[in-house]
Design an enzyme around this catalytic site. Structure first.
Site: not given
Ligand SMILES: [Fe+2]
Ligand SMILES: [Fe+2]
Length: 408
Positions: A214-215, A218, A243, A270-271, A299
């Site tokens: 998910h990240d 980044k 990200h 996810h955000h 998260d």
């Molecule tokens: Fe994130």
């Molecule tokens: Fe995360």
């Protein structure tokens, strides 16, 4: 009959389940008490099998026993009276209490004619195994071989794929010491939620991969900003928020197939917030995939329970209150409620993953009886009962990591 067997086994891709299905079919068709499929492991020169109804795997050198005999000679063995035949090893009967009478064992060959395993059937219900049974077993064995080889290939590729995904996830976690292990923990929390929600195996797999990645975006965020300890400026904050969009565009380059095609969207959402003020796309409630809604909850839970800089963990009841406060704006109530139902022992083993060996078994057993709803109730009770006090104390000791300090 063979067509029926063929269609039944062609539906199963998982090696374990496939072997079980084949064994059941053979028992039915040959009218006998037991069937075991042994698989030849050429690299180790061993034969292995999952015992018919037990879970344990048995493994032995490829030249031993009736199965070994079949592998070595490539011939069918049909024994009308096991105890009168010196190829039969009665020790196994002695160990298991089973009484073997008749045996039919046949090699399983792939399309190239190579032996890849052995079929062994025991105790025909009436009389002994016939020539017709031998032919039938031979036919089923030929049908099964291709499917078993495919399942083995699939299993190996899946291992490669899984280790590859986990490596990607750990490269991200390694870039930022503040969030070390984050992707891994998100995956574990998500799996707990999936269990509470009884998600299908397919959904669980999509969720697992999405959580790990998910990240991933980044990777495109400058390290100086990612690890900055002071307050972020508006521009820096915007840069970090990117990200999520990067996660999407990077993962879209991976050739996911089947259900996994949803991974880039699920991972990158996810955000998102159900009130539409999230990012990257500003999706509202029903536009957000349900697996992304799960990721959103876990998260935030992990962010709140991680020790940032010099701070200790936010007290557990405050963490749960923060999740509750986000219901209806940030989170879908369904998933916060499901999160509350995860048993405390399971939460702790993820929270304290690095010190698993130090978690006392008796404490975990105690916490197995409670979820965070129970915890909050006990915590808020004006006159807590003995068992409520014990629950709070036990959980706190680990959660606040007092157990790691000397003298406690
Ligand atoms: Fe994130
Ligand atoms: Fe995360």
């Amino acid at each position: 009959m063979l067509l029926k067997v063929a269609s039944t086994i062609s539906r199963e891709m998982q090696l374990d389940k496939l072997l079980r299905v084949i064994m059941d079919e053979v028992k039915n068709v040959l009218q006998c008490d037991r069937c075991t499929v042994f698989v030849l492991d050429r690299e180790r020169n061993e034969i292995w099998s999952k015992v018919a109804h037990g879970e344990k795997e048995i493994r032995f050198p490829a030249h031993l026993g009736i199965a070994g005999h079949v592998v070595t000679t490539g011939r069918v063995i049909n024994i009308p009276d096991a105890y009168a035949d010196d190829r039969f090893n009665p020790n196994i009967d002695k160990q298991t209490g089973y009484h073997t009478q008749t045996i039919l064992a046949a090699p399983m060959r792939n399309k190239l004619g190579e032996i890849i395993g052995v079929f062994q059937t025991l105790n025909k219900f009436e009389g002994h195994f016939t020539t017709e049974d031998e032919e039938t077993l031979d036919a089923i064995s030929a049908l099964s071989a291709t499917q078993i080889e495919n399942a083995q290939l699939y299993e190996n590729q899946k291992k490669t794929f899984d280790s590859f995904i986990e490596t990607l996830a750990s490269t991200i976690d390694a870039r930022d010491p503040l969030t070390a292990g984050h992707s891994q923990r998100i995956m574990l929390y998500a799996a707990e939620l999936a269990r509470v929600l009884h998600l299908s195996e397919k959904e669980m797999e999509v969720l697992r991969i999405s959580a790990l990645l998910h990240d991933y975006g980044k990777i495109a965020v400058r390290e100086s900003i990612l690890t900055k300890e002071d307050r972020l400026t508006e521009t820096e904050y915007k840069h970090i928020r990117n990200h999520a969009a990067y996660t999407k565009s990077i993962l879209e380059n991976i050739n996911f197939s089947g259900a996994l095609r949803q991974v880039p969207l699920i991972a990158s959402s996810h955000h998102e917030r159900i009130d539409g003020t999230g990012y990257p796309a500003g999706l509202v409630d029903e536009q957000i995939p349900k697996l992304s809604k799960i990721l959103a909850v876990v998260d935030v839970f992990d962010a709140l329970t991680s020790k940032r800089h010099y701070r200790t963990r936010m007290p557990f009841h405050e963490v749960m209150q923060t999740l509750s406060a986000g219901i209806g704006t940030q989170f879908d109530p369904l998933y916060v409620n499901a999160f509350r139902q995860i048993k405390l022992n399971r939460l702790l083993t993820i929270l304290e993953q690095e010190h698993l060996a130090l978690l006392r078994k008796s404490d975990l057993t105690l916490l197995e009886e409670y979820d965070s709803i129970d915890y909050i109730a006990a915590f808020q009770a004006p006159y807590p009962l003995e068992q409520e006090k014990r629950l709070i104390l036990t959980f706190q000791t680990y959660y606040m990591q007092q157990y790691l300090q000397p003298g406690t």
